[in-house]
Design an enzyme around this catalytic site. Structure first.
Site, PDB file in Angstrom:
ATOM      1  CG  ASP A 107      -0.110  -0.039   2.548  1.00  0.00           C
ATOM      2  OD1 ASP A 107       1.128   0.044   2.496  1.00  0.00           O
ATOM      3  OD2 ASP A 107      -0.736  -0.145   3.618  1.00  0.00           O
ATOM      4  CD  GLU A 129       0.699  -6.443   2.876  1.00  0.00           C
ATOM      5  OE1 GLU A 129       0.631  -5.232   2.625  1.00  0.00           O
ATOM      6  OE2 GLU A 129       1.480  -6.913   3.717  1.00  0.00           O
ATOM      7  CD  GLU A 143       0.318   4.483   4.485  1.00  0.00           C
ATOM      8  OE1 GLU A 143      -0.649   5.084   5.012  1.00  0.00           O
ATOM      9  OE2 GLU A 143       1.497   4.841   4.632  1.00  0.00           O
ATOM     10  CG  HIS A 225       6.367   4.162  10.437  1.00  0.00           C
ATOM     11  ND1 HIS A 225       5.590   4.315   9.302  1.00  0.00           N
ATOM     12  CD2 HIS A 225       6.401   2.831  10.660  1.00  0.00           C
ATOM     13  CE1 HIS A 225       5.200   3.129   8.881  1.00  0.00           C
ATOM     14  NE2 HIS A 225       5.667   2.210   9.679  1.00  0.00           N
ATOM     15  NE  ARG A 227       3.055  10.977   4.573  1.00  0.00           N
ATOM     16  CZ  ARG A 227       4.164  10.356   4.195  1.00  0.00           C
ATOM     17  NH1 ARG A 227       4.346   9.094   4.517  1.00  0.00           N
ATOM     18  NH2 ARG A 227       5.093  10.992   3.509  1.00  0.00           N
ATOM     19  CG  HIS A 257      10.503   5.514  10.255  1.00  0.00           C
ATOM     20  ND1 HIS A 257      10.720   6.539   9.364  1.00  0.00           N
ATOM     21  CD2 HIS A 257      10.005   4.484   9.517  1.00  0.00           C
ATOM     22  CE1 HIS A 257      10.372   6.146   8.148  1.00  0.00           C
ATOM     23  NE2 HIS A 257       9.935   4.897   8.206  1.00  0.00           N
TER      24      HIS A 257
HETATM   25  C1  UD1 Z   1       6.602   4.942   3.949  1.00  0.00           C
HETATM   26  C2  UD1 Z   1       5.234   4.488   3.442  1.00  0.00           C
HETATM   27  C3  UD1 Z   1       4.465   3.748   4.546  1.00  0.00           C
HETATM   28  C4  UD1 Z   1       5.316   2.629   5.132  1.00  0.00           C
HETATM   29  C5  UD1 Z   1       6.654   3.178   5.584  1.00  0.00           C
HETATM   30  C6  UD1 Z   1       7.525   2.052   6.056  1.00  0.00           C
HETATM   31  C7  UD1 Z   1       4.014   5.863   1.824  1.00  0.00           C
HETATM   32  C8  UD1 Z   1       3.132   7.030   1.635  1.00  0.00           C
HETATM   33  N1  UD1 Z   1       4.434   5.639   3.078  1.00  0.00           N
HETATM   34  O1  UD1 Z   1       6.386   5.920   4.963  1.00  0.00           O
HETATM   35  O2  UD1 Z   1       3.282   3.196   4.002  1.00  0.00           O
HETATM   36  O3  UD1 Z   1       4.624   2.093   6.234  1.00  0.00           O
HETATM   37  O4  UD1 Z   1       7.297   3.829   4.472  1.00  0.00           O
HETATM   38  O5  UD1 Z   1       8.587   2.520   6.835  1.00  0.00           O
HETATM   39  O6  UD1 Z   1       4.360   5.199   0.883  1.00  0.00           O
HETATM   40  N2  UD1 Z   1      13.899   8.485   5.398  1.00  0.00           N
HETATM   41  C9  UD1 Z   1      15.280   8.411   5.396  1.00  0.00           C
HETATM   42  N3  UD1 Z   1      15.856   7.217   5.041  1.00  0.00           N
HETATM   43  C10 UD1 Z   1      15.142   6.116   4.694  1.00  0.00           C
HETATM   44  C11 UD1 Z   1      13.738   6.193   4.725  1.00  0.00           C
HETATM   45  C12 UD1 Z   1      13.131   7.395   5.058  1.00  0.00           C
HETATM   46  O7  UD1 Z   1      15.961   9.370   5.695  1.00  0.00           O
HETATM   47  O8  UD1 Z   1      15.738   5.079   4.374  1.00  0.00           O
HETATM   48  C13 UD1 Z   1      13.259   9.780   5.771  1.00  0.00           C
HETATM   49  C14 UD1 Z   1      13.406  10.830   4.650  1.00  0.00           C
HETATM   50  O9  UD1 Z   1      13.525  12.094   5.212  1.00  0.00           O
HETATM   51  C15 UD1 Z   1      12.061  10.695   3.921  1.00  0.00           C
HETATM   52  C16 UD1 Z   1      11.141  10.454   5.088  1.00  0.00           C
HETATM   53  O10 UD1 Z   1      11.860   9.588   5.963  1.00  0.00           O
HETATM   54  O11 UD1 Z   1      11.747  11.854   3.182  1.00  0.00           O
HETATM   55  C17 UD1 Z   1       9.798   9.881   4.740  1.00  0.00           C
HETATM   56  O12 UD1 Z   1       9.897   8.720   3.924  1.00  0.00           O
HETATM   57  P1  UD1 Z   1       8.586   8.221   3.130  1.00  0.00           P
HETATM   58  O13 UD1 Z   1       8.901   6.968   2.420  1.00  0.00           O
HETATM   59  O14 UD1 Z   1       8.016   9.337   2.340  1.00  0.00           O
HETATM   60  O15 UD1 Z   1       7.541   7.986   4.299  1.00  0.00           O
HETATM   61  P2  UD1 Z   1       7.513   6.896   5.447  1.00  0.00           P
HETATM   62  O16 UD1 Z   1       6.935   7.595   6.634  1.00  0.00           O
HETATM   63  O17 UD1 Z   1       8.822   6.230   5.566  1.00  0.00           O
HETATM   64  N1  UDP Z   2      11.904  -3.646  10.854  1.00  0.00           N
HETATM   65  C1  UDP Z   2      13.288  -3.730  10.781  1.00  0.00           C
HETATM   66  N2  UDP Z   2      14.037  -2.887  11.567  1.00  0.00           N
HETATM   67  C2  UDP Z   2      13.487  -1.972  12.402  1.00  0.00           C
HETATM   68  C3  UDP Z   2      12.070  -1.882  12.453  1.00  0.00           C
HETATM   69  C4  UDP Z   2      11.312  -2.719  11.664  1.00  0.00           C
HETATM   70  O1  UDP Z   2      13.833  -4.547  10.046  1.00  0.00           O
HETATM   71  O2  UDP Z   2      14.224  -1.246  13.097  1.00  0.00           O
HETATM   72  C5  UDP Z   2      11.101  -4.531   9.991  1.00  0.00           C
HETATM   73  C6  UDP Z   2       9.955  -5.259  10.667  1.00  0.00           C
HETATM   74  O3  UDP Z   2      10.366  -6.507  11.179  1.00  0.00           O
HETATM   75  C7  UDP Z   2       8.935  -5.395   9.549  1.00  0.00           C
HETATM   76  C8  UDP Z   2       9.184  -4.178   8.700  1.00  0.00           C
HETATM   77  O4  UDP Z   2      10.480  -3.699   9.035  1.00  0.00           O
HETATM   78  O5  UDP Z   2       9.177  -6.542   8.753  1.00  0.00           O
HETATM   79  C9  UDP Z   2       8.134  -3.135   8.978  1.00  0.00           C
HETATM   80  O6  UDP Z   2       8.521  -1.927   8.404  1.00  0.00           O
HETATM   81  P1  UDP Z   2       7.835  -0.550   8.821  1.00  0.00           P
HETATM   82  O7  UDP Z   2       7.343  -0.620  10.220  1.00  0.00           O
HETATM   83  O8  UDP Z   2       8.809   0.516   8.464  1.00  0.00           O
HETATM   84  O9  UDP Z   2       6.627  -0.423   7.789  1.00  0.00           O
HETATM   85  P2  UDP Z   2       5.110  -0.944   7.772  1.00  0.00           P
HETATM   86  O10 UDP Z   2       5.117  -2.408   7.966  1.00  0.00           O
HETATM   87  O11 UDP Z   2       4.393  -0.202   8.844  1.00  0.00           O
HETATM   88  O12 UDP Z   2       4.627  -0.531   6.426  1.00  0.00           O
END
Ligand code: UD1
Ligand code: UDP
Length: 384
Positions: A107, A129, A143, A225, A227, A257
Site C-alpha cells: 500500500d 498483499e 495507504e 511512524h 503519518r 524511524h
Molecule cells: C513509507 C510508506 C508507509 C510505510 C513506511 C515504512 C508511503 C506514503 N508511506 O512511509 O506506508 O509504512 O514507508 O517505513 O508510501 N527516510 C530516510 N531514510 C530512509 C527512509 C526514510 O531518511 O531510508 C526519511 C526521509 O527524510 C524521507 C522520510 O523519511 O523523506 C519519509 O519517507 P517516506 O517513504 O516518504 O515515508 P515513510 O513515513 O517512511
Molecule cells: N523492521 C526492521 N528494523 C526496524 C524496524 C522494523 O527490520 O528497526 C522490519 C519489521 O520486522 C517489519 C518491517 O520492518 O518486517 C516493517 O517496516 P515498517 O514498520 O517501516 O513499515 P510498515 O510495515 O508499517 O509498512
C-alpha cells in the site's frame, strides 16, 4: 531424437518486481528469490528508492540483484514528490524492459504509482498483499487509498487471508482472479528466525549488539511512524512510554524511524530517559532478534503487527483501527490507539497480570504459513 528449436521453447514471462521501502523489500524478497530461480520467468528488479538507507539494509541482507534504481528519496519528501518521481521514473524502465507483468506489493506510494505507470503502458499488474481494508480512507493515510488504487488496476490479486479476499469480492473483484496465499512477510520472518535459531555464533553476535539489555527487566519493543500519528499521536505515545519506563522493572527499546516527523519528536521527548533506549533503525536480523527477546511489542507498523503473532508475543497496536484485524480476532493483538491511558492500562495489565499475559501470548499464525511466495509463483505461471 527430437531437438527443440528456440522457437519451440515456452516463452519466459518478463516479470518486473517493483518496490521502494523497507517493508516492501522484506515482503518482496521471497517472491523475487523464487521468481529469479524459476526458469519460467525473466525477472528484473526495480527499486524506486522511496527509502534509501532502510531499503539498502534489506538489499544487502538478501543479496537481491537491483537492475533498475530510480533513486528518488529526498529528505522530508512529500506525497507529491514520491508519486511524481515514481511515475515518471517508471515510464523509462517500462519502455526499456517491456515487462509482461509488473508486480507491486502492499500500500505504499511506490506500489500505487508503479501500478498506475504499468496501467498507462497497458501492462498487467500482479498485486501482492491485496485486499486489506480498514474501511476508513483517512487511516492508514494515504495507504488505504493506495491499496485500493492498486486493486482497481491489478489483474491478479494475491490476498494474504480469507478476509482480504472477501474485501475484494465485496468491491466487485472477480473471485477467479483472487488467490489466498498467506502473507509473504511470514516466509521472510520464518526464514531469518530459523537462521538465527540454528546459529549459536550469530545469536551471540546479535546479543552483543545490545550489551545494555538487563535480563532482570522485561523488554518492551516499540516502533512508530504512521503519518496519521504525526498530529499529536507520537507525542502521546512518548508520554505513555515515559510513564511506563518510570515503573523501573521494564526496559524500552525503540528503533526510531528516520522520518524527521518521527525522529524530531522522539529524540526531544525520550532522549536521556532512564530505561528507554532509542536506537537507530535496525537491520532485519537484529530486529527479529529483538522481537524474539521482547516481552511485549508496542507498534503502529503493519509488518510488525503481522510478525509478532507468529513469534508468540502480545502486540499492542497504537492505531485507532487496523486493516489487519486477524491478529485482534486471534486474541494476540489489541488496538490501543494513541490514548495515553489506554496504552498504559493495557501495557500495565500485561506486565502485572500473568493470566492476562498468557491470554494474549502464544503462537498464532493468522497471516501465513511461510509458503506464500511459492503459491504466488505457481499461480502466476498457471495464468496467461
Ligand atoms: C513509507 C510508506 C508507509 C510505510 C513506511 C515504512 C508511503 C506514503 N508511506 O512511509 O506506508 O509504512 O514507508 O517505513 O508510501 N527516510 C530516510 N531514510 C530512509 C527512509 C526514510 O531518511 O531510508 C526519511 C526521509 O527524510 C524521507 C522520510 O523519511 O523523506 C519519509 O519517507 P517516506 O517513504 O516518504 O515515508 P515513510 O513515513 O517512511
Ligand atoms: N523492521 C526492521 N528494523 C526496524 C524496524 C522494523 O527490520 O528497526 C522490519 C519489521 O520486522 C517489519 C518491517 O520492518 O518486517 C516493517 O517496516 P515498517 O514498520 O517501516 O513499515 P510498515 O510495515 O508499517 O509498512
Amino acid at each position: 531424437m527430437n531437438v527443440m528449436s528456440h522457437s519451440d521453447l515456452p516463452a519466459k514471462r518478463r516479470l518486473l518486481i517493483v518496490f521502494g521501502t523497507r517493508p516492501e523489500a522484506l515482503k518482496c524478497f521471497p517472491v523475487a528469490r523464487a521468481a529469479l530461480d524459476h526458469s519460467g520467468f525473466l525477472t528484473r528488479i526495480c527499486v524506486t528508492g522511496q527509502h534509501r538507507e532502510l531499503l539498502d539494509q534489506v538489499i544487502q541482507l538478501t543479496s537481491l540483484p537491483v537492475h533498475y534504481d530510480l533513486n528518488i528519496m529526498q529528505p522530508g519528501q512529500t506525497l507529491f514528490d514520491v508519486t511524481a518521481r515514481v511515475l515518471t521514473g517508471m515510464a523509462e524502465v517500462l519502455d526499456e524492459f517491456k515487462p509482461d507483468i509488473v508486480m507491486v506489493q502492499g500500500d505504499t506510494t511506490t506500489a500505487m504509482a508503479a501500478a498506475l505507470a504499468a496501467f498507462y503502458k497497458r501492462i498487467s499488474v500482479a498485486h501482492v498483499e491485496a485486499g486489506l481494508r480498514s474501511h476508513n480512507i483517512n487511516s492508514p493515510f494515504p495507504e488505504e487509498l493506495n491499496r485500493k488504487v492498486a486493486a482497481n488496476i491489478a489483474t491478479w490479486h494475491f490476498a494474504p487471508t480469507a478476509l482480504a479476499r472477501d474485501n475484494l469480492v465485496a468491491e466487485g473483484t472477480d473471485p477467479a482472479n483472487i488467490f489466498v496465499t498467506g502473507n509473504t512477510v511470514i516466509d521472510t520472518l520464518l526464514h531469518f528466525s530459523a537462521t538465527i535459531d540454528a546459529d549459536a555464533m550469530m545469536n551471540a553476535e546479535l546479543s552483543s549488539r545490545f550489551p545494555y539489555l538487563d535480563p532482570s527487566k522485561k523488554m518492551i519493543l516499540v516502533t512508530g511512524h504512521r503519518r496519521e500519528n504525526f498530529d499529536g499521536g507520537i507525542d502521546r505515545i512518548c508520554h505513555a512510554l515515559r510513564v511506563l519506563a518510570a515503573r523501573g522493572d521494564v526496559q524500552i527499546i525503540f528503533p526510531v524511524h528516520p522520518n524527521p516527523n518521527v525522529r524530531g519528536v522522539v529524540d526531544a521527548e525520550l532522549g536521556n530517559v532512564p530505561n528507554i533506549h532509542l536506537i537507530t533503525p535496525q537491520e532485519y536480523l537484529p530486529f527479529v532478534y529483538l522481537m524474539k527477546q521482547s516481552y511485549l511489542v508496542l507498534t503502529d507498523s503493519g509488518g510488525v503487527q503481522e510478525e509478532v503473532p507468529s513469534l508468540g508475543k502480545p502486540v499492542l497496536v497504537m492505531r485507532d483501527n487496523t486493516e489487519r484485524p486477524e491478529g485482534v480476532a486471534a486474541g494476540t493483538a489489541r488496538l490501543v490507539g494513541t490514548d495515553i491511558d489506554k496504552i498504559l492500562s493495557n501495557a500495565n495489565a500485561l506486565l502485572d497480570d500473568q493470566l492476562a499475559y498468557r491470554g494474549m501470548a502464544g503462537r498464532h499464525n493468522p497471516y501465513g504459513d511461510g509458503r506464500a511466495s511459492t503459491r504466488i509463483i505457481e499461480e502466476l505461471l498457471r495464468h496467461d
